[in-house]
Design an enzyme around this catalytic site. Structure first.
Site, PDB file in Angstrom:
ATOM      1  N   ARG A   1      -0.630   8.657  -1.682  1.00 25.09           N
ATOM      2  CA  ARG A   1      -0.617   8.235  -0.396  1.00 25.09           C
ATOM      3  C   ARG A   1      -0.555   9.419   0.686  1.00 25.09           C
ATOM      4  NH1 ARG A   1       0.861   2.507  -1.006  1.00 25.09           N
ATOM      5  NH2 ARG A   1       0.452   1.304   1.041  1.00 25.09           N
TER       6      ARG A   1
ATOM      7  N   ARG B   1      -1.645 -13.082   5.474  1.00 25.11           N
ATOM      8  CA  ARG B   1      -1.297 -12.999   3.914  1.00 25.11           C
ATOM      9  C   ARG B   1      -0.024 -13.806   3.753  1.00 25.11           C
ATOM     10  NH1 ARG B   1      -2.066  -7.347   0.925  1.00 25.11           N
ATOM     11  NH2 ARG B   1       0.028  -6.694   1.597  1.00 25.11           N
TER      12      ARG B   1
ATOM     13  N   ARG C   1       1.439   0.620   9.587  1.00 20.52           N
ATOM     14  CA  ARG C   1       0.974   0.800   8.156  1.00 20.52           C
ATOM     15  C   ARG C   1      -0.466   1.428   8.545  1.00 20.52           C
ATOM     16  NH1 ARG C   1       1.282  -4.375   5.272  1.00 20.52           N
ATOM     17  NH2 ARG C   1       0.549  -3.526   3.493  1.00 20.52           N
TER      18      ARG C   1
HETATM   19  P1  AMP Z   1       1.691  -1.482  -0.747  1.00 19.63           P
HETATM   20  O1  AMP Z   1       1.984  -2.602  -1.474  1.00 19.63           O
HETATM   21  O2  AMP Z   1       0.686  -0.419  -1.576  1.00 19.63           O
HETATM   22  O3  AMP Z   1       0.949  -1.769   0.828  1.00 19.63           O
HETATM   23  O4  AMP Z   1       3.216  -0.702  -0.475  1.00 19.63           O
HETATM   24  C1  AMP Z   1       3.920  -1.197   0.390  1.00 19.63           C
HETATM   25  C2  AMP Z   1       4.959   0.011   1.142  1.00 19.63           C
HETATM   26  O5  AMP Z   1       5.429   0.591  -0.078  1.00 19.63           O
HETATM   27  C3  AMP Z   1       4.323   0.928   1.794  1.00 19.63           C
HETATM   28  O6  AMP Z   1       4.064   0.477   3.300  1.00 19.63           O
HETATM   29  C4  AMP Z   1       5.082   2.171   1.654  1.00 19.63           C
HETATM   30  O7  AMP Z   1       6.289   1.665   2.412  1.00 19.63           O
HETATM   31  C5  AMP Z   1       5.678   2.051   0.422  1.00 19.63           C
HETATM   32  N1  AMP Z   1       4.898   2.601  -0.589  1.00 19.63           N
HETATM   33  C6  AMP Z   1       4.158   2.250  -1.896  1.00 19.63           C
HETATM   34  N2  AMP Z   1       3.445   3.316  -2.505  1.00 19.63           N
HETATM   35  C7  AMP Z   1       3.932   4.391  -1.742  1.00 19.63           C
HETATM   36  C8  AMP Z   1       3.601   5.944  -2.045  1.00 19.63           C
HETATM   37  N3  AMP Z   1       2.694   6.228  -2.877  1.00 19.63           N
HETATM   38  N4  AMP Z   1       4.148   6.782  -0.918  1.00 19.63           N
HETATM   39  C9  AMP Z   1       5.052   6.257  -0.110  1.00 19.63           C
HETATM   40  N5  AMP Z   1       5.481   5.029   0.172  1.00 19.63           N
HETATM   41  C10 AMP Z   1       4.759   3.993  -0.652  1.00 19.63           C
END
Ligand code: AMP
Length: 208
Positions: A88, A122, A166
């Site tokens: 990310r 969602r 986000r």
């Molecule tokens: P997601 O389900 O992929 O939208 O991830 C939910 C949350 O997890 C994100 O908003 C971040 O807070 C954290 N997160 C997931 N993957 C990463 C990553 N590669 N780097 C940093 N934070 C992450």
């Protein structure tokens, strides 16, 4: 095949990843799912990650890089993997390069207003993680998971303030990865604003 799925929150990465990894026979590695499980189990990683995640912030790179390093070492990753939610940031992409070669990076593109509409409607199952949408994918019985009968909840990071954060974090931190992988000749872009089946078909064509 080692694949990265990129795209803003709400692009449908998780949904598509589940479908295509079933077809390709490789594991789906969602860092968001791994972190949510760690939070539920109250592990040291979960306790650290929760405060960042609830606000829509990124979890620090060093924690995420360690997590991925351990995960892709596992035996089920020998034939490849699909990463959903990692990398990310540019430092995460650089670290990944040291850990493993990557064959393909696919960006699922959607408009900002579509992302907001999808995320704010969602609903997620507390127990099995299945996802629904109040308008587009409603459960058979309101508020209850079709699959396991558990209550559906709104994830803390699917609340309005966190959604906007986000999307902002995505623009600042994650979008530069598109140029990064384009320069390496690995990037394909797919329109995620269409029916789920159409997006899946294009993803599979672009991978095979
Ligand atoms: P997601 O389900 O992929 O939208 O991830 C939910 C949350 O997890 C994100 O908003 C971040 O807070 C954290 N997160 C997931 N993957 C990463 C990553 N590669 N780097 C940093 N934070 C992450």
């Amino acid at each position: 095949m080692r694949i990265i799925l990129l795209g803003p929150p709400g692009a449908g990465k998780g949904t598509q990843a589940k479908t295509i990894t079933g077809e390709l026979g490789i594991p789906h590695i969602s860092t968001g799912d791994i972190l949510r499980k760690a939070i539920e189990e109250k592990t040291p990683l979960g306790l650290k990650a929760k405060e960042y995640m609830d606000k829509g912030h990124l979890v620090p790179d060093d924690l995420m890089i360690d997590l991925i390093k351990e995960r892709i070492k596992k035996k089920d990753c020998e034939k490849g993997f699909l990463l959903d939610g990692f990398p990310r940031t540019i430092p995460q992409a650089q670290a990944l390069e040291e850990l493993s070669p990557i064959d393909k990076v696919i960006k699922i593109k959607i408009e900002n207003d579509v992302a907001i509409e999808r995320l704010s409607g969602r609903r997620t199952c507390k127990r099995c993680g299945a996802m629904y949408h109040v308008i587009y994918i409603p459960p058979r019985k309101e508020g209850i998971c079709d699959r396991c009968g558990e209550e559906l909840i709104i994830r803390d990071d699917d609340r309005e303030e966190a959604i906007l954060k986000r999307l902002e974090v995505y623009r600042k931190e994650t979008r530069p990865l598109i140029e990064y992988y384009r320069k390496k000749g690995l990037l394909a872009i797919i329109d995620g604003g269409r029916r789920k089946e159409e997006v899946t078909r294009d993803l599979l064509v672009s991978i095979k």
